[in-house]
Design an enzyme around this catalytic site. Structure first.
Site, PDB file in Angstrom:
ATOM      1  NE  ARG A  93     -70.687  24.022  -6.356  1.00  0.00           N
ATOM      2  CZ  ARG A  93     -69.673  23.218  -6.696  1.00  0.00           C
ATOM      3  NH1 ARG A  93     -69.818  21.902  -6.643  1.00  0.00           N
ATOM      4  NH2 ARG A  93     -68.520  23.735  -7.062  1.00  0.00           N
ATOM      5  CG  HIS A 145     -71.757  25.626 -11.005  1.00  0.00           C
ATOM      6  ND1 HIS A 145     -70.483  25.125 -11.106  1.00  0.00           N
ATOM      7  CD2 HIS A 145     -71.845  26.199  -9.783  1.00  0.00           C
ATOM      8  CE1 HIS A 145     -69.821  25.381  -9.980  1.00  0.00           C
ATOM      9  NE2 HIS A 145     -70.625  26.018  -9.164  1.00  0.00           N
ATOM     10  CG  ASP A 146     -77.679  25.489 -16.789  1.00  0.00           C
ATOM     11  OD1 ASP A 146     -76.866  25.550 -17.738  1.00  0.00           O
ATOM     12  OD2 ASP A 146     -78.905  25.435 -16.954  1.00  0.00           O
ATOM     13  CB  VAL A 183     -71.404  28.628 -17.852  1.00  0.00           C
ATOM     14  CG1 VAL A 183     -70.436  28.586 -19.020  1.00  0.00           C
ATOM     15  CG2 VAL A 183     -70.635  28.522 -16.546  1.00  0.00           C
ATOM     16  CG  ASN A 241     -68.665  22.486 -13.910  1.00  0.00           C
ATOM     17  OD1 ASN A 241     -69.231  23.203 -13.104  1.00  0.00           O
ATOM     18  ND2 ASN A 241     -68.668  22.689 -15.199  1.00  0.00           N
ATOM     19  CG  HIS A 259     -72.304  28.674   0.020  1.00  0.00           C
ATOM     20  ND1 HIS A 259     -71.102  29.295  -0.210  1.00  0.00           N
ATOM     21  CD2 HIS A 259     -72.669  28.116  -1.167  1.00  0.00           C
ATOM     22  CE1 HIS A 259     -70.761  29.133  -1.491  1.00  0.00           C
ATOM     23  NE2 HIS A 259     -71.695  28.423  -2.094  1.00  0.00           N
TER      24      HIS A 259
END
Ligand code: HEM
Ligand SMILES: *[C@@H]1O[C@H](CO)[C@@H](O)[C@H](O)[C@H]1NC(C)=O
Ligand SMILES: *[C@@H]1O[C@H](CO)[C@@H](O)[C@H](O)[C@H]1NC(C)=O
Ligand SMILES: CC(=O)N[C@H]1CO[C@H](CO)[C@@H](O)[C@@H]1O
Length: 337
Positions: free
Chosen positions: A67, A71-72, A75, A102, A201
């Protein structure tokens, strides 16, 4: 050398403009075994550290590191900007990692450990962004005893991190399909990538308050009543209600794939077809004809793993900095000064 704040600000803004966009930019410059000559031990160092840490926490760590990579990449591109700590003070900067999506991220300490060892072995060579990409692959691969996908390397680290961008760039668990498709498209990823990457997921957990709108409704007077989202399996909803108890419960977590919470398998799609996708954003995949057309095939593990390889490689190229862009951060939490 000390840089006066206005100069620093101008620099940060300029670097931000260069790093912005988020589409697939100089991705062709990424390559396998990028550190073969400059730091031959790089991949083995990350792998050994990750394997040791996963052995201590096999249930949670692979999901956290996967995850973190997602996320890195979403963005400012896969540039490790997510790892930067917020700075305090009156003109302090609220960093990406302090944005609401986050709050439940983890695995930062594993990246720090790998970085510390690599700085000792080959200082200033291996980027934090590449460590994140390798750590995700190595962590998920442990249970297979082989590398599940190839990681291209050569990413450089960004010099900007803003909480406000994490809020707008990370898709929300309450998003509908239109919003998810748009979010992925803004990163150069298509509907197929969305469907396949969502299969991540199959491991990890979700906090109750992020899906409780599918379990409860409240009257204008504030009374809470059970109310099952019609796209959610009723028996599963009852189990989740029992586990979560109240809509505002942000302390309880449930596995996203209860039948095999830590196995990176194709159960995500099996669950989805049974109305057992946990988030609205999971269930949303069943509302698009193109996505539905892919889901049945992805219930076969071999097919899922093969497709995931390609999709995660594509995700790993989103908005990367290469060549002399960005920097090689010395400490993954702090922009070099
Ligand atoms: C499609 C849009 C997506 C949305 C809306 C979404 C949303 C979420 C949410 C809300 C959680 C639970 C966080 C918590 O309660 O602590 C979560 C967990 C997770 N997500 Fe996603 N996600 C998406 C796509 C992805 C992708 C593309 C990946 C990786 C390729 C990914 C990997 C994970 C993993 C592994 C976890 C479990 C984390 C853990 O157990 O610590 N997600 N996601
Ligand atoms: C999807 O959600 C957006 C808001 O995020 C909304 O404007 C749009 O109408 C929704 N689309 C559908 C098809 O429900
Ligand atoms: C969880 O909920 C409590 C009570 O509503 C609140 O004080 C706290 O800040 C919340 N924690 C997070 C991480 O959102
Ligand atoms: C892992 C991490 O950095 N979490 C942070 C997310 O944001 C909250 C609230 O700002 C911080 O308290 C956490 O430390």
């Amino acid at each position: 050398m000390t840089i006066a704040p206005p100069t620093l600000l101008a620099f940060v803004v300029l670097a931000g403009a260069l790093a912005g966009g988020g589409g697939v930019v100089d991705a062709a410059l990424l390559k396998a075994h990028f550190y073969r000559h400059s730091c031959p031990a790089a991949e083995a160092v990350v792998r050994d550290i990750v394997q040791a840490r996963v052995a201590e926490d096999p249930a949670a760590l692979p999901a956290r590191l996967l995850r973190l990579f997602f996320h890195d990449c979403f963005v400012r591109g896969c540039d490790a900007s997510l790892l930067i700590d917020s700075t305090g003070g009156s003109n302090g900067n609220a960093a990406e990692k302090d944005a609401a999506p986050n709050r439940s991220l983890g695995g930062f300490d594993v990246v720090d450990t790998a970085k510390a060892v690599l700085e000792a072995v080959c200082p200033g060579v291996v980027s934090c962004a590449d460590i994140v990409a390798l750590a995700a692959r190595d962590a998920v691969s442990v249970q297979f005893g082989r590398e599940l996908w190839d990681v291209q390397l050569g990413r450089r680290d960004g010099v900007v991190s803003r909480a406000s961008e994490a809020l707008s760039d990370i898709p929300s668990p309450s998003d509908n399909f239109t919003a998810l498709e748009a979010s992925f498209a803004s990163k150069g990823l298509d509907v197929k990538d969305l469907v396949i990457l969502s299969g991540a997921h199959t491991i990890g957990i979700g906090h109750c308050n992020l899906f409780s709108s599918r379990l409860f409704s409240s009257t204008p007077t504030g009374a809470v009543t059970p109310a099952t989202d019609p796209t959610l399996n009723a028996a599963y909803a009852a189990q989740l209600r029992w586990a979560c108890r109240s809509p505002s419960n942000n302390a309880t977590v449930v596995p996203m794939d209860p039948s095999s919470p830590a196995r990176f398998d194709s159960h995500y799609y099996v669950n989805l077809k049974l109305g057992r996708g946990l988030f609205t954003s999971d269930a949303a995949l069943l509302t698009d004809r193109r996505a539905v057309g892919m889901i049945h095939g992805l219930t076969k593990e071999g097919h899922f793993l093969k497709e995931f390889k390609n999709a995660v490689r594509k995700m790993g190229r989103v908005g990367v900095l290469t060549g002399d862009q960005g920097e090689i951060r010395r400490n993954c939490r702090v922009i070099n000064s």
